[in-house]
Motif scaffolding. Structure first.
Motif, PDB file in Angstrom:
ATOM      1  N   VAL A 106       0.548  -1.218   0.045  1.00 13.23           N
ATOM      2  CA  VAL A 106      -0.029  -0.183   0.027  1.00 13.23           C
ATOM      3  C   VAL A 106       0.913   1.197  -0.020  1.00 13.23           C
ATOM      4  O   VAL A 106       0.495   2.349  -0.627  1.00 13.23           O
ATOM      5  CB  VAL A 106      -1.038  -0.020   1.003  1.00 13.23           C
ATOM      6  CG1 VAL A 106      -1.714   1.387   1.249  1.00 13.23           C
ATOM      7  CG2 VAL A 106      -1.953  -1.139   1.029  1.00 13.23           C
ATOM      8  N   PRO A 107       2.036   1.443   0.902  1.00 14.26           N
ATOM      9  CA  PRO A 107       2.556   2.740   0.939  1.00 14.26           C
ATOM     10  C   PRO A 107       3.242   3.105  -0.571  1.00 14.26           C
ATOM     11  O   PRO A 107       3.201   4.376  -0.765  1.00 14.26           O
ATOM     12  CB  PRO A 107       3.983   2.412   1.830  1.00 14.26           C
ATOM     13  CG  PRO A 107       3.219   1.273   2.844  1.00 14.26           C
ATOM     14  CD  PRO A 107       2.440   0.293   1.650  1.00 14.26           C
ATOM     15  N   SER A 108       3.497   2.230  -1.552  1.00 15.15           N
ATOM     16  CA  SER A 108       3.915   2.568  -2.769  1.00 15.15           C
ATOM     17  C   SER A 108       2.864   2.833  -3.817  1.00 15.15           C
ATOM     18  O   SER A 108       2.986   3.134  -4.926  1.00 15.15           O
ATOM     19  CB  SER A 108       4.752   1.672  -3.387  1.00 15.15           C
ATOM     20  OG  SER A 108       4.061   0.106  -3.314  1.00 15.15           O
ATOM     21  N   ALA A 109       1.638   2.726  -3.378  1.00 11.37           N
ATOM     22  CA  ALA A 109       0.485   2.783  -4.620  1.00 11.37           C
ATOM     23  C   ALA A 109       0.448   4.287  -4.774  1.00 11.37           C
ATOM     24  O   ALA A 109       0.754   5.261  -4.061  1.00 11.37           O
ATOM     25  CB  ALA A 109      -1.035   2.454  -3.846  1.00 11.37           C
ATOM     26  N   ALA A 110      -0.413   4.552  -5.852  1.00  7.18           N
ATOM     27  CA  ALA A 110      -0.452   5.886  -6.500  1.00  7.18           C
ATOM     28  C   ALA A 110      -1.469   6.602  -5.860  1.00  7.18           C
ATOM     29  O   ALA A 110      -1.467   7.847  -5.507  1.00  7.18           O
ATOM     30  CB  ALA A 110      -0.683   5.730  -7.912  1.00  7.18           C
ATOM     31  N   GLY A 111      -2.671   5.649  -5.103  1.00  5.39           N
ATOM     32  CA  GLY A 111      -3.626   6.356  -4.570  1.00  5.39           C
ATOM     33  C   GLY A 111      -4.443   5.331  -4.101  1.00  5.39           C
ATOM     34  O   GLY A 111      -4.455   4.024  -4.376  1.00  5.39           O
ATOM     35  N   ILE A 112      -5.401   5.705  -2.929  1.00  4.92           N
ATOM     36  CA  ILE A 112      -6.198   4.922  -2.401  1.00  4.92           C
ATOM     37  C   ILE A 112      -7.781   5.485  -2.765  1.00  4.92           C
ATOM     38  O   ILE A 112      -7.858   6.994  -2.195  1.00  4.92           O
ATOM     39  CB  ILE A 112      -6.190   4.609  -1.002  1.00  4.92           C
ATOM     40  CG1 ILE A 112      -4.817   3.910  -0.636  1.00  4.92           C
ATOM     41  CG2 ILE A 112      -7.318   3.848  -0.211  1.00  4.92           C
ATOM     42  CD1 ILE A 112      -4.516   4.146   1.002  1.00  4.92           C
ATOM     43  N   ILE A 113      -8.656   4.375  -3.143  1.00  5.33           N
ATOM     44  CA  ILE A 113     -10.214   5.152  -3.236  1.00  5.33           C
ATOM     45  C   ILE A 113     -10.668   4.126  -1.962  1.00  5.33           C
ATOM     46  O   ILE A 113     -11.105   2.994  -1.886  1.00  5.33           O
ATOM     47  CB  ILE A 113     -10.724   4.673  -4.428  1.00  5.33           C
ATOM     48  CG1 ILE A 113     -10.087   5.492  -5.627  1.00  5.33           C
ATOM     49  CG2 ILE A 113     -12.391   5.184  -4.585  1.00  5.33           C
ATOM     50  CD1 ILE A 113     -10.412   5.120  -7.106  1.00  5.33           C
ATOM     51  N   ARG A 114     -11.225   4.924  -1.002  1.00  6.06           N
ATOM     52  CA  ARG A 114     -11.799   4.230   0.075  1.00  6.06           C
ATOM     53  C   ARG A 114     -13.591   4.392  -0.264  1.00  6.06           C
ATOM     54  O   ARG A 114     -14.081   5.418  -0.591  1.00  6.06           O
ATOM     55  CB  ARG A 114     -11.777   5.097   1.432  1.00  6.06           C
ATOM     56  CG  ARG A 114     -12.318   4.401   2.555  1.00  6.06           C
ATOM     57  CD  ARG A 114     -11.859   5.068   3.898  1.00  6.06           C
ATOM     58  NE  ARG A 114     -10.275   5.416   3.728  1.00  6.06           N
ATOM     59  CZ  ARG A 114      -9.852   6.092   4.750  1.00  6.06           C
ATOM     60  NH1 ARG A 114     -10.378   6.548   5.601  1.00  6.06           N
ATOM     61  NH2 ARG A 114      -8.503   6.592   4.415  1.00  6.06           N
ATOM     62  N   THR A 115     -13.942   3.330   0.233  1.00  2.12           N
ATOM     63  CA  THR A 115     -15.321   3.214  -0.318  1.00  2.12           C
ATOM     64  C   THR A 115     -16.246   2.975   1.151  1.00  2.12           C
ATOM     65  O   THR A 115     -15.675   3.132   2.231  1.00  2.12           O
ATOM     66  CB  THR A 115     -15.760   1.722  -0.816  1.00  2.12           C
ATOM     67  OG1 THR A 115     -15.584   0.611  -0.350  1.00  2.12           O
ATOM     68  CG2 THR A 115     -14.787   1.823  -2.367  1.00  2.12           C
ATOM     69  N   GLY A 116     -17.389   2.597   1.152  1.00  3.53           N
ATOM     70  CA  GLY A 116     -18.281   2.455   2.348  1.00  3.53           C
ATOM     71  C   GLY A 116     -18.388   0.816   2.412  1.00  3.53           C
ATOM     72  O   GLY A 116     -19.066   0.319   3.388  1.00  3.53           O
ATOM     73  N   GLU A 117     -17.364  -0.046   2.053  1.00  4.17           N
ATOM     74  CA  GLU A 117     -17.594  -1.361   1.873  1.00  4.17           C
ATOM     75  C   GLU A 117     -17.374  -1.829   3.276  1.00  4.17           C
ATOM     76  O   GLU A 117     -16.826  -1.308   4.157  1.00  4.17           O
ATOM     77  CB  GLU A 117     -16.399  -2.119   1.190  1.00  4.17           C
ATOM     78  CG  GLU A 117     -16.549  -3.459   1.130  1.00  4.17           C
ATOM     79  CD  GLU A 117     -17.733  -4.098   0.453  1.00  4.17           C
ATOM     80  OE1 GLU A 117     -18.489  -4.722   0.924  1.00  4.17           O
ATOM     81  OE2 GLU A 117     -17.680  -3.857  -0.800  1.00  4.17           O
TER      82      GLU A 117
END
Length: 129
Positions: A106-117
């Motif tokens: 995760v720390p090397s990801a371009a970004g995170i999309i957080r959902t309501g999951e």
């Protein structure tokens, strides 16, 4: 004005910046924040939107070469949820790995999309082709 496909300007901006072999995380509502990783929060209420809904929208507009999911997803979720996941990623290489390894990416990801999951281990990493 966009009228079809993805219309969220933050998500469009993020996926436009993801390059070859970059990773994009689509996470559940409880996923922790990661310093230095852009996070777009699209959660509305518990369960809305789902990781699968966001995956479908992103994958319809973006070329994905590999999907990474935690092995625990297979243990904690039933056949219907697993089949829905497989339907969404049909034709894309899928790798299941221990959650500790998943989190390490995760720390090397371009970004995170957080959902309501709210499903157990619903998080997914999409790696661009």
């Amino acid at each position: 004005m966009l009228v079809t496909g993805l219309i969220n300007p933050q998500i469009l901006s993020l996926i436009a910046r993801v390059r070859h072999t970059d990773a994009l995380v689509i996470a559940d509502a409880a996923f922790k924040s990661w310093p230095g990783v852009e996070t777009i929060d699209v959660s509305l209420i518990k369960g809305v939107p789902t990781v699968h809904q966001v995956m479908e929208a992103v994958l319809a507009n973006w070329k994905c070469g590999e999907v990474v999911k935690s092995q625990e997803f297979l243990t904690f979720n039933g056949v219907d949820v697993q089949n829905d996941f497989r339907r969404i990623v049909e034709g894309i290489k899928v790798t299941f790995e221990p959650f500790a390894n998943f989190k390490a990416r995760v720390p090397s990801a371009a970004g995170i999309i957080r959902t309501g999951e709210v499903m157990e281990h619903g998080n997914v990493i999409l790696i661009s082709a």
